[in-house]
Design an enzyme around this catalytic site. Structure first.
Site, short mmCIF file in Angstrom:
data_model
loop_
_atom_site.label_atom_id
_atom_site.label_comp_id
_atom_site.label_asym_id
_atom_site.label_seq_id
_atom_site.Cartn_x
_atom_site.Cartn_y
_atom_site.Cartn_z
N GLN A 65 44.54 29.03 46.86
CA GLN A 65 44.17 28.82 45.46
C GLN A 65 44.02 27.34 45.12
O GLN A 65 43.48 26.99 44.07
CB GLN A 65 45.16 29.52 44.53
CG GLN A 65 45.06 31.04 44.68
CD GLN A 65 46.04 31.81 43.80
OE1 GLN A 65 46.59 31.27 42.86
NE2 GLN A 65 46.24 33.08 44.12
N TYR A 125 48.81 36.94 51.46
CA TYR A 125 48.20 38.28 51.48
C TYR A 125 46.73 38.26 51.90
O TYR A 125 46.06 39.28 51.90
CB TYR A 125 48.35 38.97 50.11
CG TYR A 125 47.82 38.22 48.91
CD1 TYR A 125 46.46 38.22 48.61
CD2 TYR A 125 48.67 37.50 48.08
CE1 TYR A 125 45.97 37.56 47.51
CE2 TYR A 125 48.19 36.84 46.97
CZ TYR A 125 46.84 36.86 46.69
OH TYR A 125 46.36 36.17 45.59
N ARG A 212 53.03 47.23 41.19
CA ARG A 212 51.77 47.95 40.98
C ARG A 212 50.99 48.09 42.29
O ARG A 212 50.18 48.99 42.43
CB ARG A 212 50.93 47.26 39.90
CG ARG A 212 50.38 45.90 40.26
CD ARG A 212 49.46 45.31 39.18
NE ARG A 212 48.84 44.09 39.67
CZ ARG A 212 49.36 42.88 39.59
NH1 ARG A 212 50.54 42.72 39.02
NH2 ARG A 212 48.73 41.83 40.07
N HIS A 270 58.07 35.18 39.12
CA HIS A 270 57.57 35.40 37.74
C HIS A 270 58.41 36.46 37.03
O HIS A 270 57.88 37.49 36.58
CB HIS A 270 56.12 35.89 37.71
CG HIS A 270 55.12 34.99 38.37
ND1 HIS A 270 54.92 33.70 37.99
CD2 HIS A 270 54.27 35.24 39.39
CE1 HIS A 270 53.95 33.18 38.75
NE2 HIS A 270 53.55 34.08 39.60
N ASP A 321 52.71 28.05 43.05
CA ASP A 321 51.89 29.24 42.83
C ASP A 321 50.39 28.97 42.92
O ASP A 321 49.84 28.85 43.99
CB ASP A 321 52.29 29.87 41.49
CG ASP A 321 51.72 31.27 41.29
OD1 ASP A 321 51.16 31.81 42.25
OD2 ASP A 321 51.84 31.81 40.18
#
Ligand SMILES: [Zn+2]
Length: 449
Positions: A65, A125, A212, A270, A321
């Site tokens: 990211q 991931y 989730r 988080h 993050d």
């Protein structure tokens, strides 16, 4: 510096305060063998010119990211939130190659070292190729991260991540999540591959993407069979709390407390949306909480119950993050600033009788939480911990003239451009000026954008 060398600093942060005249001895394995204050400098010791701090663990990172930082700061629709950001972020996730990941991550890791982190937990991931198929070596992307860490000289805790489904009621992943797909067996195989490599400064834990994204039987199987720390994104978004309530009747942290054997291995990333009973439950189990204030602010996630987590004695760490911030001092500042804005109070994290300094209280809590988050036995300026340290840059204009007793306060709240003059990892000074890594990053960015 040669292995086993001896350092003397005019002051070091030990046991929650600045202690004078500190002698630090590293052994030949790159660990501290002795740290002693109030010692005259021996003749053969290397005399450091300024106070030293223990570095912090960066407990939550998605290195890829870094290639997206600064590129999502424009609104082009009526609504812009975490979920719209995530859709745009997937654009990078879908096309970054192993070579580009190595370049972007190595540049990032050099920045993290300069920002005071010497260990990074990589919540990994991005497993498969652009088409969603396994690479010939399924650990190809993991090795890209390990190579990047070695290029920069940072310690890496690799957390291969289980990602099974697009939501609580979904049976699989969306097409744009195809690179993340995995099974418990595949995640365990990645962990074993990392563990059996003989690379220095590399260890492994595992991660569950989120409640989730992982079905309960898989969550339990991975928790039972994986070694080391277990990280999970837990309650970053209100929508995720609502979905969890609708699907299970429980809030996410509540679900974990009721249905998973969470303990000291677990790191709840988080833990933004919690209620007091969840805070108490996490404290009773000894699990850690990873806060990412820069990212949580950038994504509009919400404010965590910082006073609650602090008062309950829950082990805390910070993470970069999404990489919008890449130094711990900014994360700690934003952690308290979020609370100041919410409560219309100052120094919310401070504890007037015990620890009135906000920076010191936050820093010490993050320092104490680091070893468990990274799966290391010890962390900090103590015998047995890896010989890592930060030499404070007291020549930086932001720190000039600050009384020694307030150096950490100023470092966190007065934003030095270069907080640290030098950084040591495993008994060796690392190179902080990395034009070579920056150049490779620029080339990767030119290909990506
Ligand atoms: Zn994350």
């Amino acid at each position: 510096m040669a292995d086993g060398a001896l350092l003397w600093a005019p002051a070091a942060w030990l046991d929650g305060c600045w202690q004078p005249s500190v002698l630090l001895q590293a052994d030949t394995s790159g660990h501290w063998s002795q740290v002693t204050s109030n010692v005259e400098p021996p003749e053969h010791a290397q005399r450091l010119p300024a106070p030293v701090l223990p570095p912090l663990v960066n407990a939550h990172s998605h290195a890829f990211q870094r290639a997206f930082v600064g590129l999502a700061e424009r609104r082009d629709s009526a609504s812009d939130d975490f979920w719209s950001w995530r859709d745009r972020m997937y654009g990078v996730a879908l096309r970054i190659t192993p070579q580009q990941l190595r370049a972007v991550a190595a540049h990032l890791y050099a920045e993290l070292l300069a920002g005071g982190y010497t260990q990074v937990c990589e919540f990994h991931y991005l497993h498969h190729d652009e088409g969603g198929q396994p690479y010939a070596d399924p650990a190809t992307m993991a090795w890209a991260l390990a190579d990047a860490a070695a290029d920069a000289g940072i310690g890496l805790t690799l957390l291969p991540t289980l990602y099974e489904r697009a939501g609580f009621t979904a049976h699989g992943l969306r097409h744009d999540q195809r690179r993340f797909r995995g099974t418990v067996r595949e995640v365990l195989a990645l962990q074993r591959a990392v563990q059996s490599s003989s690379r220095p400064l590399l260890n492994a834990g595992a991660a569950l993407h989120s409640l989730r994204a992982v079905a309960p039987p898989s969550l339990r199987m991975l928790a039972e069979q994986a070694d080391g720390p277990l990280h999970i994104h837990v309650a970053e978004q209100q929508a995720e709390v609502r979905d969890c309530l609708a699907a299970t009747g429980c809030r996410p942290i509540e679900w974990l407390l009721r249905h998973a054997s969470i303990d000291r291995r677990w790191q709840l990333v988080h833990a933004t949306h919690s209620v007091p009973s969840e805070v108490e439950g996490v404290a009773a189990r000894g699990a850690g909480v990873v806060l990412c204030p820069g990212t949580e602010a950038n994504l509009g996630d919400g404010d965590c119950d910082l006073p609650g987590w602090l008062a309950a004695g829950v082990p805390l760490t910070v993470g970069s993050d999404s990489q919008v911030l890449r130094g711990f001092s900014e994360e700690l500042r934003w952690l308290d600033y979020g609370q100041r804005l919410r409560h219309q109070q100052r120094n919310v994290a401070a504890q007037p009788q015990q620890q009135p300094a906000t920076a010191a209280r936050l820093f010490d809590r993050m320092l104490a939480g680091g070893a468990a988050a990274a799966g290391l036995d010890r962390w900090g300026l103590q015998a047995g911990a890896r010989a890592d340290l930060l030499l404070v840059d007291t020549d930086d204009p932001a720190l000039a003239g600050v009384p020694a007793s307030h150096l950490l306060d100023a470092l966190v709240f007065a934003a030095p451009a270069r907080p640290f003059a030098q950084v040591m990892v495993a008994g060796r000074w690392v190179r902080l000026q990395r034009a070579d890594l920056q150049q490779a990053h620029v080339q990767a960015m030119a290909q990506l954008w």
